[in-house]
Design an enzyme around this catalytic site. Sequence first.
Site, PDB file in Angstrom:
ATOM      1  N   HIS A  78      40.219  38.313  46.379  1.00 54.98           N
ATOM      2  CA  HIS A  78      40.038  36.954  45.170  1.00 54.98           C
ATOM      3  C   HIS A  78      41.721  35.781  46.467  1.00 54.98           C
ATOM      4  O   HIS A  78      42.503  36.455  46.584  1.00 54.98           O
ATOM      5  CB  HIS A  78      40.722  37.173  44.331  1.00 54.98           C
ATOM      6  CG  HIS A  78      41.913  37.971  43.591  1.00 54.98           C
ATOM      7  ND1 HIS A  78      42.658  36.995  43.600  1.00 54.98           N
ATOM      8  CD2 HIS A  78      42.348  39.185  43.389  1.00 54.98           C
ATOM      9  CE1 HIS A  78      44.018  38.135  43.116  1.00 54.98           C
ATOM     10  NE2 HIS A  78      43.392  39.262  43.044  1.00 54.98           N
ATOM     11  N   ASP A  80      42.727  33.471  44.589  1.00 55.94           N
ATOM     12  CA  ASP A  80      43.401  32.759  43.327  1.00 55.94           C
ATOM     13  C   ASP A  80      44.914  33.619  43.058  1.00 55.94           C
ATOM     14  O   ASP A  80      44.477  35.400  43.437  1.00 55.94           O
ATOM     15  CB  ASP A  80      43.309  32.567  41.949  1.00 55.94           C
ATOM     16  CG  ASP A  80      42.519  33.977  41.860  1.00 55.94           C
ATOM     17  OD1 ASP A  80      41.648  34.674  42.383  1.00 55.94           O
ATOM     18  OD2 ASP A  80      42.502  34.180  40.198  1.00 55.94           O
ATOM     19  N   GLU A 142      39.700  35.395  39.595  1.00 57.75           N
ATOM     20  CA  GLU A 142      39.472  36.998  39.357  1.00 57.75           C
ATOM     21  C   GLU A 142      40.328  36.917  38.243  1.00 57.75           C
ATOM     22  O   GLU A 142      41.002  38.160  37.572  1.00 57.75           O
ATOM     23  CB  GLU A 142      40.361  37.691  40.758  1.00 57.75           C
ATOM     24  CG  GLU A 142      40.151  38.598  40.707  1.00 57.75           C
ATOM     25  CD  GLU A 142      41.458  39.948  40.180  1.00 57.75           C
ATOM     26  OE1 GLU A 142      41.512  41.186  39.641  1.00 57.75           O
ATOM     27  OE2 GLU A 142      42.454  38.807  40.294  1.00 57.75           O
ATOM     28  N   GLU A 167      42.665  44.849  46.805  1.00 58.18           N
ATOM     29  CA  GLU A 167      43.606  45.148  45.971  1.00 58.18           C
ATOM     30  C   GLU A 167      45.313  46.041  45.870  1.00 58.18           C
ATOM     31  O   GLU A 167      44.753  46.751  46.538  1.00 58.18           O
ATOM     32  CB  GLU A 167      43.130  45.013  44.606  1.00 58.18           C
ATOM     33  CG  GLU A 167      42.672  44.132  44.028  1.00 58.18           C
ATOM     34  CD  GLU A 167      42.883  42.848  43.109  1.00 58.18           C
ATOM     35  OE1 GLU A 167      44.718  42.782  43.562  1.00 58.18           O
ATOM     36  OE2 GLU A 167      42.663  41.895  42.706  1.00 58.18           O
ATOM     37  N   HIS A 354      51.922  40.302  40.158  1.00 60.67           N
ATOM     38  CA  HIS A 354      52.300  39.540  39.029  1.00 60.67           C
ATOM     39  C   HIS A 354      54.095  40.038  38.411  1.00 60.67           C
ATOM     40  O   HIS A 354      54.255  39.210  37.016  1.00 60.67           O
ATOM     41  CB  HIS A 354      51.721  40.690  37.637  1.00 60.67           C
ATOM     42  CG  HIS A 354      49.922  40.303  37.187  1.00 60.67           C
ATOM     43  ND1 HIS A 354      49.202  40.065  36.560  1.00 60.67           N
ATOM     44  CD2 HIS A 354      49.557  39.684  38.871  1.00 60.67           C
ATOM     45  CE1 HIS A 354      47.470  40.124  36.927  1.00 60.67           C
ATOM     46  NE2 HIS A 354      47.947  39.931  38.413  1.00 60.67           N
TER      47      HIS A 354
END
Length: 382
Positions: A78, A80, A142, A167, A354
């Site tokens: 992804h 984003d 995503e 990922e 994150h």
Amino acid sequence: MQLPQFSELYKSLILIPSISSLEKELDISNKPVIDLLSGWFSELGFSINITSVPETNGKFNLVATYGQGDGGLLLAGHTDTVPFDDDLWTKDPFKLTEKDDKWYGLGTIDMKGFFAFVLEACKNIDLTKLDKPLRILATADEETTMAGARAIAAAQSFRPDYAVIGEPTGMVPVFMHKGHMSEAIRITGRSGHSSDPANGINAIEIMHQVTGQLLQLQRKLKEQYACDHFVIPQPTLNFGHVHGGDSPNRICGSCELHIDMRPIPGVNPDELFMLLNQALLPIIKQWPGAVDVYHLHEPIPAYACNTDSALIKLAEKLTGEAVIPVNYCTEAPFIQQLGCDTIVMGPGSINQAHQPDEYLDLSAIKPTQAIIQKLIEETCKN
């Protein structure tokens, strides 16, 4: 145009903000990243297909294809990133910063940097000698709705043999994860002066009944469902957010609870949503029109790849690592709908995703490049 060096590829990807957020003021189109990838893969001889993602804020998917027909390998990721907290980052999120043998930046491992690894592998392979198609998928949103992956699954425009989603797993192959559901329960009562409780309907008191039923549902899920691959084997139900009322001296007229549910493989989100509604049925009957249950966003199913898959065996051989399950969600259940064996495997640790000062450990670069290159050669050559 000659492709930039690996570090420049990385730097260019991190430089472009591509945040996705349900808060409109933070949400950014991913088109500049898509256009950048399009130019690079075109230079390598890939055919490019860019499509807009329905019901999004200017978001796009890219499919770059080398070769013809179905089969072969899909490398997916992804474009984003999550938003960032400026107060917690000690480095510029949009500048690739090297320090202490690490590259810092937003998206270094989650997961724009993965595309730099794919490009570098493609540069080092004679693509003309591939017997089966190689596809690269770059999706949108995503981190919020998974709208990009949902659109790809709905279109069914190609069917690879295998798919690898890059990922951050530390290049340990992942074959299974739980799904994700975010549900809201809204109670609408009738406000009034607190001196006369009988003159209103207190939404918090009804919500107290709701939480009691949900605690029973938690126990039911633990008793009736299990997937022993996970440390927590049952579907979980978490009380995440509650808000009700506006003043101590008013009867609470409305109250809303947000919960998180995590389906396991073999348990459809629709089944869990039905159990949720069944658990609340006595309260719904007791208070007609007062209880509303709805999705905060469309559910993400659980995912599992057959452990007999040739892709899993290949990934284990190339990495020296046995496949594992994880608790977080990816686009895997949607990519799997293309009809291909699907695993999740990419550079970087999920522990940095994150997080402020997200980084890639530079020691991972050469092993990851070698594995991705070998993966392409093993799956796209006869």
